[in-house]
Every structure is written in structure tokens, then in C-alpha cells.
Scaffold this motif. Sequence first.
Motif, PDB file in Angstrom:
ATOM      1  N   ALA A 251       0.860  -1.178   0.000  1.00  0.00           N
ATOM      2  CA  ALA A 251       0.000   0.000   0.000  1.00  0.00           C
ATOM      3  C   ALA A 251       0.896   1.227   0.000  1.00  0.00           C
ATOM      4  O   ALA A 251       1.693   1.429   0.906  1.00  0.00           O
ATOM      5  CB  ALA A 251      -0.905   0.009   1.223  1.00  0.00           C
ATOM      6  N   CYS A 255       2.400   9.488  -3.680  1.00  0.00           N
ATOM      7  CA  CYS A 255       1.583   9.602  -4.889  1.00  0.00           C
ATOM      8  C   CYS A 255       2.462  10.068  -6.044  1.00  0.00           C
ATOM      9  O   CYS A 255       3.205  11.044  -5.917  1.00  0.00           O
ATOM     10  CB  CYS A 255       0.433  10.588  -4.667  1.00  0.00           C
ATOM     11  SG  CYS A 255      -0.605  10.823  -6.138  1.00  0.00           S
ATOM     12  N   CYS A 267      -3.343   4.984  -9.484  1.00  0.00           N
ATOM     13  CA  CYS A 267      -2.630   3.707  -9.551  1.00  0.00           C
ATOM     14  C   CYS A 267      -3.353   2.666  -8.701  1.00  0.00           C
ATOM     15  O   CYS A 267      -4.135   2.993  -7.805  1.00  0.00           O
ATOM     16  CB  CYS A 267      -1.199   3.883  -9.057  1.00  0.00           C
ATOM     17  SG  CYS A 267      -0.224   5.044 -10.034  1.00  0.00           S
ATOM     18  N   SER A 268      -3.056   1.397  -8.960  1.00  0.00           N
ATOM     19  CA  SER A 268      -3.807   0.301  -8.329  1.00  0.00           C
ATOM     20  C   SER A 268      -3.738   0.331  -6.808  1.00  0.00           C
ATOM     21  O   SER A 268      -4.711  -0.030  -6.133  1.00  0.00           O
ATOM     22  CB  SER A 268      -3.299  -1.051  -8.845  1.00  0.00           C
ATOM     23  OG  SER A 268      -1.919  -1.204  -8.573  1.00  0.00           O
ATOM     24  N   THR A 269      -2.602   0.759  -6.240  1.00  0.00           N
ATOM     25  CA  THR A 269      -2.470   0.815  -4.777  1.00  0.00           C
ATOM     26  C   THR A 269      -2.202   2.241  -4.308  1.00  0.00           C
ATOM     27  O   THR A 269      -1.501   2.458  -3.325  1.00  0.00           O
ATOM     28  CB  THR A 269      -1.342  -0.121  -4.294  1.00  0.00           C
ATOM     29  OG1 THR A 269      -0.119   0.263  -4.927  1.00  0.00           O
ATOM     30  CG2 THR A 269      -1.651  -1.580  -4.610  1.00  0.00           C
ATOM     31  N   CYS A 270      -2.773   3.219  -5.006  1.00  0.00           N
ATOM     32  CA  CYS A 270      -2.530   4.628  -4.697  1.00  0.00           C
ATOM     33  C   CYS A 270      -2.991   4.972  -3.287  1.00  0.00           C
ATOM     34  O   CYS A 270      -4.035   4.506  -2.818  1.00  0.00           O
ATOM     35  CB  CYS A 270      -3.249   5.521  -5.704  1.00  0.00           C
ATOM     36  SG  CYS A 270      -2.988   7.287  -5.426  1.00  0.00           S
ATOM     37  N   LYS A 273      -6.555   6.294  -2.938  1.00  0.00           N
ATOM     38  CA  LYS A 273      -7.693   5.417  -3.204  1.00  0.00           C
ATOM     39  C   LYS A 273      -8.209   4.815  -1.892  1.00  0.00           C
ATOM     40  O   LYS A 273      -7.420   4.384  -1.041  1.00  0.00           O
ATOM     41  CB  LYS A 273      -7.275   4.306  -4.164  1.00  0.00           C
ATOM     42  CG  LYS A 273      -8.412   3.449  -4.684  1.00  0.00           C
ATOM     43  CD  LYS A 273      -7.899   2.445  -5.723  1.00  0.00           C
ATOM     44  CE  LYS A 273      -7.499   3.149  -7.002  1.00  0.00           C
ATOM     45  NZ  LYS A 273      -7.130   2.189  -8.072  1.00  0.00           N
ATOM     46  N   PRO A 275      -9.358   2.126   0.670  1.00  0.00           N
ATOM     47  CA  PRO A 275      -8.925   0.729   0.744  1.00  0.00           C
ATOM     48  C   PRO A 275      -9.943  -0.266   0.215  1.00  0.00           C
ATOM     49  O   PRO A 275      -9.567  -1.243  -0.445  1.00  0.00           O
ATOM     50  CB  PRO A 275      -8.664   0.522   2.246  1.00  0.00           C
ATOM     51  CG  PRO A 275      -8.308   1.881   2.746  1.00  0.00           C
ATOM     52  CD  PRO A 275      -9.155   2.836   1.954  1.00  0.00           C
ATOM     53  N   ARG A 278      -9.815  -0.086  -3.532  1.00  0.00           N
ATOM     54  CA  ARG A 278      -8.541  -0.669  -3.935  1.00  0.00           C
ATOM     55  C   ARG A 278      -8.578  -2.190  -3.883  1.00  0.00           C
ATOM     56  O   ARG A 278      -8.202  -2.866  -4.850  1.00  0.00           O
ATOM     57  CB  ARG A 278      -7.440  -0.138  -3.013  1.00  0.00           C
ATOM     58  CG  ARG A 278      -6.065  -0.733  -3.223  1.00  0.00           C
ATOM     59  CD  ARG A 278      -5.218  -0.529  -1.974  1.00  0.00           C
ATOM     60  NE  ARG A 278      -5.712  -1.338  -0.857  1.00  0.00           N
ATOM     61  CZ  ARG A 278      -5.337  -1.173   0.411  1.00  0.00           C
ATOM     62  NH1 ARG A 278      -4.504  -0.202   0.729  1.00  0.00           N
ATOM     63  NH2 ARG A 278      -5.816  -1.967   1.362  1.00  0.00           N
ATOM     64  N   ASP A 279      -9.051  -2.737  -2.767  1.00  0.00           N
ATOM     65  CA  ASP A 279      -9.061  -4.186  -2.601  1.00  0.00           C
ATOM     66  C   ASP A 279      -9.982  -4.858  -3.605  1.00  0.00           C
ATOM     67  O   ASP A 279      -9.646  -5.913  -4.179  1.00  0.00           O
ATOM     68  CB  ASP A 279      -9.475  -4.547  -1.177  1.00  0.00           C
ATOM     69  CG  ASP A 279      -8.454  -4.109  -0.137  1.00  0.00           C
ATOM     70  OD1 ASP A 279      -7.378  -3.627  -0.538  1.00  0.00           O
ATOM     71  OD2 ASP A 279      -8.745  -4.255   1.068  1.00  0.00           O
ATOM     72  N   GLU A 281     -10.850  -3.795  -6.571  1.00  0.00           N
ATOM     73  CA  GLU A 281     -10.248  -3.731  -7.903  1.00  0.00           C
ATOM     74  C   GLU A 281      -9.091  -4.718  -8.034  1.00  0.00           C
ATOM     75  O   GLU A 281      -8.943  -5.375  -9.080  1.00  0.00           O
ATOM     76  CB  GLU A 281      -9.767  -2.309  -8.176  1.00  0.00           C
ATOM     77  CG  GLU A 281     -10.898  -1.306  -8.335  1.00  0.00           C
ATOM     78  CD  GLU A 281     -10.419   0.112  -8.518  1.00  0.00           C
ATOM     79  OE1 GLU A 281     -11.241   0.984  -8.829  1.00  0.00           O
ATOM     80  OE2 GLU A 281      -9.194   0.352  -8.350  1.00  0.00           O
ATOM     81  N   LEU A 282      -8.282  -4.850  -7.006  1.00  0.00           N
ATOM     82  CA  LEU A 282      -7.175  -5.805  -7.054  1.00  0.00           C
ATOM     83  C   LEU A 282      -7.687  -7.241  -7.140  1.00  0.00           C
ATOM     84  O   LEU A 282      -7.136  -8.063  -7.885  1.00  0.00           O
ATOM     85  CB  LEU A 282      -6.287  -5.632  -5.823  1.00  0.00           C
ATOM     86  CG  LEU A 282      -5.420  -4.381  -5.795  1.00  0.00           C
ATOM     87  CD1 LEU A 282      -4.747  -4.225  -4.432  1.00  0.00           C
ATOM     88  CD2 LEU A 282      -4.356  -4.414  -6.890  1.00  0.00           C
TER      89      LEU A 282
END
Length: 299
Positions: A251, A255, A267-270, A273, A275, A278-279, A281-282
Motif C-alpha cells: 500500500a 503519490c 494507480c492500483s495501490t494509490c 484510493k 482501501p 482498492r481491494d 479492484e485488485l
Amino acid sequence: MSFSDQVHHPLEEALEVQKPLWSEFLVECGGMEEGWTTARAFFGDAAAIDAFLDYERSHHSHMDDRTCAALMMIDYCYVFMLATIPLVAASGIVPDLAPEHIALRMFDDRHEHDGEVHDVRRADIRYLSRRFSTDRPSLGRHGDATLLSGRGELCDTYRVAIENHFSVLVAALVKRSGLGRPALWRLVADAVAGRWLEVGRQLNCLDQARQDAMRVVKHTGSPLYNKQLHFFDLTLRDDNREPIGSWTFRARGGCCRYYTVAKGNLCSTCVLKKPEIRDAELLETMRRHIALLTAGQRT
């Protein structure tokens, strides 16, 4: 120094062992030659810094100076961390990372990532000093070695070396771009954690890698320290809630500001974002990845 020390130098042997990791650029010991510059000279060269920032802007002409500085730091960290962390993690060696003892030879390249080809700026790395610190008694007997007390001191030594090396570049980019010191140091810390995680996967020592990386970036009082940066695990499950696989992610604490360029894309773990988003989407990305692997095995 004896003849055997010169032939069997621990730093050079470690560089040879880790050589397969460095397919994108050279990492070696040697002396200064034409076409090379020290990191110290590069950091202090306003024209060279401006040229690097202009290179970053060449991809998106509307990028502001702060975004260019963030991307420059990320590009430099990519090379620096890949050239150093495998030595620490796999060989127990922290080289002499003083900016005046690191030589750079910049070049532009093309790199494929997730099926897309990107223009990137890279640098060959040359260690001008053969001095090193180590936690391994067998290596600590060498004339160029400083023997440390254990793994903890090895990680602390690497942290201090990073702080000393990057403080010069951070100061230069703050002056040139206006991006704040904390923002730049967060990018450095992200790079440490991200690369150590990758090295841990490659060496099959993920738990040790996570512990070592956190030792480096979570030292109270260090400019690398921030609360947001951490590792987390996600488990993908099937329709019956049975686990399919688990992955460890970093994480971010910093930035890259790419959202200012790509219409708000994060970004995927920006760090910006939420949490839960983020989770989700991942996990969806992981699900698609598994589906593609499964489909490929059937064909």
C-alpha cells in the motif's frame, strides 16, 4: 589487501550472483570513464536535472513541474533500488552508496509492462568504491568490509545510506519543482518497499523481505517514515468461498501524481484510493489473471 582478496572480492562476487536480475541495465564495480558521471555531480547539475524533467514531460506536454519531479524520482528509484536491494536481501551486503562513489551512465530504453511498451529512462550503475558493510562474519573478514552485528543493523545501515544518498536529489528536486520534501521521500520509501517485496518473491523469502523492508522504512525520525505505507494480503475465493490464492501487496504512502495527467486515474495501490475500492479492484484483477492462466492451460 592480499591477492586472494582482489580475486575473490565479496561485492564483485555478489554482483555476479545477482546479475540475472539486471537485464535492463549494467550493475558493476569499476572506475570513472568517459560517458559516466557520479550521482553527486548529476544531482548538482541543474541542466542535467532539467533535461531529465523535460524527458518526463515529453510523454505528456501538459505535465506540471511537480508531476515531472515525482516521475523522475520514481525512475531513478527504480534503477537504484534494483541495483542495491538484491545485494542486501540475498548477499547480506550494503555497498558504499555515497553519491560521489556511485557512477551513472544514463540512456533511454523501451520497456514492456502488462502488454504495453513504454519509453523509459534508465542508467547503468557502477560502484566506484569496493567498501561494503555486511552482517556475515565470513565476509566481514575482508579488508574492505565493515562487520555489523546482525540483520537489524544491516537494514539500519542500508536506511542511513539511502537517506544520505537521496537527500541530495530531494533537495535538488524541491528547489527545481516545488514538490515538497515529504512527498518525494514518500516515493523513495514506496520504492524500497515495492522492490524488496519483489526480491522476496524471487528469493522465496517473502516474510523476511517484508520484515526487512519495514525495518528500513518505518524508523521513527527517518524521512522515509510515513504511516500510510504498509503491506497487506488479499485472498481470492471461488463461489463457494474456498480460497483460490493469496497475494501480498504494497500500500503506497506516496503519490506519483499521474492522476493529474490521465484524467483522474489512480494507480492500483494509490494512497489516494479508498482501501475498500482498492481491494475490490485488485481482487478483480487477480480473478481475470487466474481466468487467463486457466484458459491458457486448456488450449
